[in-house]
Scaffold this active site. Structure first.
Site, mmCIF file in Angstrom:
data_model
loop_
_atom_site.group_PDB
_atom_site.id
_atom_site.type_symbol
_atom_site.label_atom_id
_atom_site.label_comp_id
_atom_site.label_asym_id
_atom_site.label_seq_id
_atom_site.Cartn_x
_atom_site.Cartn_y
_atom_site.Cartn_z
ATOM 1 N N SER A 140 19.365 -13.933 32.851
ATOM 2 C CA SER A 140 19.274 -15.339 32.432
ATOM 3 C C SER A 140 19.980 -16.185 33.475
ATOM 4 O O SER A 140 20.813 -15.669 34.243
ATOM 5 C CB SER A 140 19.983 -15.501 31.078
ATOM 6 O OG SER A 140 20.094 -16.868 30.729
ATOM 7 N N TYR A 153 27.131 -14.907 24.791
ATOM 8 C CA TYR A 153 25.818 -14.691 25.422
ATOM 9 C C TYR A 153 26.006 -14.634 26.938
ATOM 10 O O TYR A 153 25.493 -13.730 27.600
ATOM 11 C CB TYR A 153 24.857 -15.812 25.024
ATOM 12 C CG TYR A 153 23.467 -15.675 25.618
ATOM 13 C CD1 TYR A 153 22.569 -14.725 25.140
ATOM 14 C CD2 TYR A 153 23.044 -16.507 26.656
ATOM 15 C CE1 TYR A 153 21.287 -14.608 25.674
ATOM 16 C CE2 TYR A 153 21.767 -16.403 27.191
ATOM 17 C CZ TYR A 153 20.895 -15.458 26.698
ATOM 18 O OH TYR A 153 19.627 -15.340 27.234
ATOM 19 N N LYS A 157 25.205 -11.559 29.500
ATOM 20 C CA LYS A 157 24.201 -11.701 30.560
ATOM 21 C C LYS A 157 24.834 -11.570 31.960
ATOM 22 O O LYS A 157 24.187 -11.090 32.889
ATOM 23 C CB LYS A 157 23.454 -13.024 30.397
ATOM 24 C CG LYS A 157 22.523 -13.045 29.189
ATOM 25 C CD LYS A 157 21.325 -12.096 29.369
ATOM 26 C CE LYS A 157 20.369 -12.150 28.206
ATOM 27 N NZ LYS A 157 19.178 -11.310 28.397
ATOM 28 N N THR A 188 10.416 -20.200 23.582
ATOM 29 C CA THR A 188 10.244 -19.052 22.696
ATOM 30 C C THR A 188 11.058 -19.308 21.432
ATOM 31 O O THR A 188 11.744 -20.315 21.321
ATOM 32 C CB THR A 188 10.783 -17.757 23.347
ATOM 33 O OG1 THR A 188 12.213 -17.869 23.407
ATOM 34 C CG2 THR A 188 10.224 -17.500 24.725
#
Ligand code: NAP
Length: 236
Positions: A140, A153, A157, A188
């Site tokens: 990401s 997160y 990542k 998404t």
């Protein structure tokens, strides 16, 4: 000879777009996600559209090591050589390190990092023996950018990019290509509930196209990193 593309988290979003892109090129697929209905719907759609391919599915919670190894066994049982492995499954729980819910770190490390580690370790020995293959790790922009609402997160990542870089070095002598993919905001389910306009996001099909284009270069070339952002830039 048939070739297999293995994709984790393929029921929706980027993983689903990747499955559709490789299916269109005649690759057979081994797909996992937790929601069986998503996998079944995709299997039906792809085998109807591309009758020459096989689509193997297995409901799997990739945050659990045993489940990942069970999926890997299913892959091995197909007896089709793994040409491409895409470690895609991931979860995004927005938050800040000091405020996010207890367990957010564990959940995202298990889903976003350990899943890729265990699936790669299970499948790579056969790829090494075959002296071919391409591994894509869906990282990401949060692998290189400290977003204030990124919390754990970002931690997961950053770590996945670290794993991907190490793997790239390790796989050089084995003729296996390794590519880290760093997308920015992509339209998404990860962004469900956001009221931002569609043009602030990349379509998941563009990530799939970039991955396929990277794969189809000659075996003598590796694109080590694909960094993609919406034309209008990051959403912060
Ligand atoms: P998505 O639309 O929410 O799809 C995620 C897929 O992964 C779903 O099929 C989901 O299916 C599966 N998944 C989630 N947790 C799982 C688990 N524990 N076990 C097995 N499968 C699981 O998300 P996406 O945006 O396409 O994300 C795909 C990857 O791209 C992730 O690694 C994400 O971090 C990364 N990424 C996304 C963006 C973005 O803006 N969308 C940007 C950069 C990177 P089930 O829920 O049925 O399990």
């Amino acid at each position: 000879m048939k070739k297999l593309v293995v994709i984790s988290g393929a029921g929706k979003g980027i993983g689903k777009a990747l499955a559709q892109r490789f299916a269109a090129e005649g690759f057979s697929l081994a797909l996992c996600a937790r929601t069986e209905a998503d996998l079944q719907a995709l299997q039906t759609k792809l085998t109807q559209k591309h009758p020459g391919i096989e689509v193997f599915i297995r409901p799997t919670d990739v945050s659990k090591k045993e489940a990942v190894l069970d999926f890997a066994q299913m892959v091995q049982a197909t007896n089709i050589p793994v040409e491409v492995l895409v470690n895609n499954a991931g979860v995004f729980l927005p938050g800040q390190i000091y405020q996010e819910e207890d367990g957010a770190l564990e959940k995202q490390i298990e889903t976003n990092l350990y899943s890729a580690y265990h699936l790669t370790r299970a499948l790579v020995p056969a790829m090494i023996e075959a002296k071919r293959g391409h591994i894509f790790n869906i990282c990401s922009t949060a692998s290189i950018t400290a977003y204030t609402n990124g919390g754990s997160y970002c931690i997961s990542k950053f770590a996945l990019l670290g794993m991907s870089k190490v793997l790239r070095e390790e796989m050089k002598p084995h003729h296996i290509r390794v590519t880290s993919v760093l997308p920015g905001a992509t339209l998404t389910n990860s962004w469900a509930g956001s009221d931002l306009p569609e043009e602030r996001f990349m379509p998941p099909e563009d990530i799939a196209e970039a991955v396929f284009s990277t794969y189809q270069l000659s075996d003598r070339t590796v694109i080590e990193e694909i960094l993609m952002r919406p034309q209008l830039g990051d959403i912060t």
